[in-house]
Design an enzyme around this catalytic site. Structure first.
Site, PDB file in Angstrom:
ATOM      1  N   PRO A 277     -67.022   9.162 -11.275  1.00  0.00           N
ATOM      2  CA  PRO A 277     -68.368   8.614 -11.469  1.00  0.00           C
ATOM      3  C   PRO A 277     -69.449   9.585 -10.997  1.00  0.00           C
ATOM      4  CG  PRO A 277     -67.367   7.668  -9.506  1.00  0.00           C
ATOM      5  CD  PRO A 277     -66.321   8.557 -10.136  1.00  0.00           C
ATOM      6  N   ARG A 279     -73.377   9.092 -12.375  1.00  0.00           N
ATOM      7  CA  ARG A 279     -74.588   8.272 -12.442  1.00  0.00           C
ATOM      8  C   ARG A 279     -74.520   7.049 -11.510  1.00  0.00           C
ATOM      9  NH1 ARG A 279     -77.489   8.172 -17.119  1.00  0.00           N
ATOM     10  NH2 ARG A 279     -75.640   8.968 -18.169  1.00  0.00           N
ATOM     11  N   ARG A 316     -85.030  12.922 -19.337  1.00  0.00           N
ATOM     12  CA  ARG A 316     -84.152  11.951 -20.008  1.00  0.00           C
ATOM     13  C   ARG A 316     -84.887  11.088 -21.035  1.00  0.00           C
ATOM     14  NH1 ARG A 316     -81.962   8.164 -17.927  1.00  0.00           N
ATOM     15  NH2 ARG A 316     -80.102   8.137 -19.179  1.00  0.00           N
ATOM     16  N   TYR A 320     -83.220  11.440 -24.456  1.00  0.00           N
ATOM     17  CA  TYR A 320     -82.351  10.310 -24.854  1.00  0.00           C
ATOM     18  C   TYR A 320     -83.117   9.020 -25.117  1.00  0.00           C
ATOM     19  CZ  TYR A 320     -78.982  13.136 -22.116  1.00  0.00           C
ATOM     20  OH  TYR A 320     -78.218  14.129 -21.588  1.00  0.00           O
ATOM     21  N   CYS A 356     -97.281  19.708 -21.894  1.00  0.00           N
ATOM     22  CA  CYS A 356     -97.984  19.823 -23.174  1.00  0.00           C
ATOM     23  C   CYS A 356     -97.063  19.474 -24.331  1.00  0.00           C
ATOM     24  CB  CYS A 356     -98.533  21.232 -23.330  1.00  0.00           C
ATOM     25  SG  CYS A 356     -99.879  21.524 -22.199  1.00  0.00           S
TER      26      CYS A 356
HETATM   27  C1  LIG Z   1     -66.017  15.071 -17.588  1.00  0.00           C
HETATM   28  C2  LIG Z   1     -67.042  14.182 -17.016  1.00  0.00           C
HETATM   29  N1  LIG Z   1     -66.732  13.451 -15.947  1.00  0.00           N
HETATM   30  C3  LIG Z   1     -67.648  12.640 -15.379  1.00  0.00           C
HETATM   31  C4  LIG Z   1     -68.917  12.516 -15.891  1.00  0.00           C
HETATM   32  C5  LIG Z   1     -69.885  11.611 -15.201  1.00  0.00           C
HETATM   33  O1  LIG Z   1     -70.326  10.589 -16.005  1.00  0.00           O
HETATM   34  P1  LIG Z   1     -71.316   9.492 -15.399  1.00  0.00           P
HETATM   35  O2  LIG Z   1     -72.409  10.200 -14.704  1.00  0.00           O
HETATM   36  O3  LIG Z   1     -71.781   8.747 -16.601  1.00  0.00           O
HETATM   37  O4  LIG Z   1     -70.507   8.641 -14.473  1.00  0.00           O
HETATM   38  C6  LIG Z   1     -69.271  13.245 -17.027  1.00  0.00           C
HETATM   39  C7  LIG Z   1     -70.625  13.122 -17.598  1.00  0.00           C
HETATM   40  O5  LIG Z   1     -71.022  13.662 -18.553  1.00  0.00           O
HETATM   41  C8  LIG Z   1     -68.311  14.106 -17.604  1.00  0.00           C
HETATM   42  O6  LIG Z   1     -68.592  14.826 -18.689  1.00  0.00           O
END
Ligand SMILES: Cc1ncc(COP(=O)(O)O)c(C=O)c1O
Length: 454
Positions: A277, A279, A316, A320, A356
């Site tokens: 994890p 995010r 972001r 996105y 800008c």
């Molecule tokens: C290989 C891998 N592991 C873990 C993550 C982490 O994902 P998240 O921040 O969504 O938990 C990513 C995010 O792009 C990733 O590419």
């Protein structure tokens, strides 16, 4: 507004804005919840922090103190971890395009695992390890044919991705065979990552089953025994009221039984379970504080509130169409201002960045007390993929990052200065005379350009 026991307006005054504020307890709580929930459901678990979400020395040390390992995906992230004093034998090295120099660096510090993303990389790791008289422990990143983002979950066998080695076309099986034969790599397990900001458990459970099915196939074809399975990261967080994320417990309660069941169905020993994890470890712990510089009210159209940061510190939204929530930190408790219904002083506004670019917006249509120049505006849930994705676009210095806890604030990244911005600029000798006589040289060029165009 207080964050980690610190008054947000005082933080803004003391450290300046824009300012990233990270709530230490929130990061620790997220780490503990992963470790506890997964350990309660599965015998052998390792939680690996995907440091791309926010990689600075203090955060690397903090998550390691909570028992997490580190996933790095570049030489720079690896260098940050090592220079912070993180033990290399807790580091997983990712990336779909590692250079020979990066691999050599990782070998020299002794990372725990390389997560190899291609056959080319596999051969390169083997060659470089041989040249150093080492055997590198590796995992293979595979593409399980699952794509999950928020509520958009596709299981189509889709293999069109720059990441990972493809299962359906036989590449993955070939890679296992090659890895088993190469003398200077040892294949310990398999890895997959199905997406980011995922709100459902089903795709994770399905990915586990696909990976275990492949492990069985690979075992039959090559004798490979999968010691560890990494199911990546991707758990979503609550950016705004529309988001309804699942918790680490929900994920553990879905993934652990799926893995135990697949192992028994495919007749495989239980592998160690690794998660990655990013995010969901740091995202909700972050708040960015800005100062309102201008308020433009276009009657019947929109109110733009321009702040002193934008896509350079949070790309972001432009990248996105990410959605955030915001509030005025200095006017949280004003009489009649506690809810949109209670006072006509509330207004729906859009928060504009200072770059800008018309697309540089931070928040669309958010209700707050009628903003004024000088207000301190807070954007929430900016802990992940903000500082780490920040740029110097328009030559804005990157903001400082402070870590707050129990009323104490520590700077963990200093604000960049204008001197930092030009620190790597070089001026060739043939242009140096121009800087000595800027006005004369400038007008001479303009004159000649004008003459040419006429
Ligand atoms: C290989 C891998 N592991 C873990 C993550 C982490 O994902 P998240 O921040 O969504 O938990 C990513 C995010 O792009 C990733 O590419």
């Amino acid at each position: 507004m207080t964050i980690g026991g610190c008054d947000a307006v005082t933080l803004a005054k003391r450290f300046g804005t824009p300012l990233y504020v990270i709530d230490e307890d929130e990061v620790r709580r997220a780490c503990r919840s992963y470790v506890q929930e997964f350990s309660a459901c599965y015998p052998n678990v390792r939680v690996v922090y995907a440091s791309k979400a926010l990689m600075v020395k203090a955060i690397a040390l903090l998550v390691m103190e909570e028992g997490l390992s580190l996933d790095v995906c570049s030489g720079g992230e690896l260098y940050t971890a090592i220079s912070a004093g993180c033990p290399a034998d807790h580091i997983y090295f990712h990336g779909n395009s590692k250079t020979a120099a990066e691999i050599a660096f990782a070998l020299s510090v002794g990372v725990l695992r390389f997560v190899a993303d291609s056959l080319d990389e596999l051969y390169l790791i083997d060659r470089l390890a041989r040249s150093k008289g080492l055997v590198a422990n590796i995992m293979l990143r595979l593409t399980p044919g699952i794509e999950a983002h928020t509520h958009d979950y596709v299981k189509t066998g889709q293999i069109d991705s720059k990441f990972g080695i493809v299962i359906p076309n036989g590449d993955a099986l070939r890679a296992v065979g090659i890895a088993k034969r190469l003398a200077n790599v040892r294949l310990t397990g398999l890895h997959c990552h199905i997406g980011s900001q995922v709100f459902e458990m089903e795709p994770f459970a399905d990915a586990v089953d696909i990976m275990m099915g492949f492990a069985r196939q690979a075992h039959e074809a090559t004798g490979f025994v999968m010691e560890e399975l990494n199911i990546g990261g991707g758990l979503g967080i609550r950016y705004n009221s529309k988001d309804d994320p699942i918790t680490a417990r929900d994920l553990a309660e879905a993934v652990a039984p799926a893995l135990i069941d697949s192992a028994s169905r495919y007749g495989l020993p239980l592998p160690s379970l690794l998660l990655e994890p990013g995010r969901s470890i740091v995202g909700e712990a972050g708040t960015t504080l800005y100062t309102v510089n201008a308020v433009k009210r276009i009657e019947g159209v929109r109110t733009y509130v321009s702040v002193d940061g934008g896509m350079a510190d949070n790309p972001r939204v432009a990248l996105y169409q990410a959605e955030y929530e915001a509030a005025l930190a200095n006017r949280m408790a004003g009489a009649g201002q506690l809810s949109p219904e209670s006072s006509e002083t509330w207004e729906t506004v859009s928060v504009a960045g200072n770059c800008c670019e018309s697309g540089d917006m931070l928040v669309w249509d958010v209700a707050m007390p009628r903003p004024e120049v000088g207000d301190t505006l807070a954007v929430f849930c900016t802990g992940a993929y903000n500082y780490s994705m920040a740029s110097n676009y328009n030559r804005y210095p990157r903001p400082a990052v402070v870590l707050v806890r129990d009323g104490r604030a520590d700077v963990i990244v200093e604000r960049e200065t204008y001197t930092d911005l030009v620190a790597h600029d070089l001026v060739p000798a043939r242009l140096r005379h121009a800087s000595a006589r800027p006005a004369a040289a400038g007008s001479a060029r303009l004159d000649s350009a004008g003459a040419q165009s006429r």
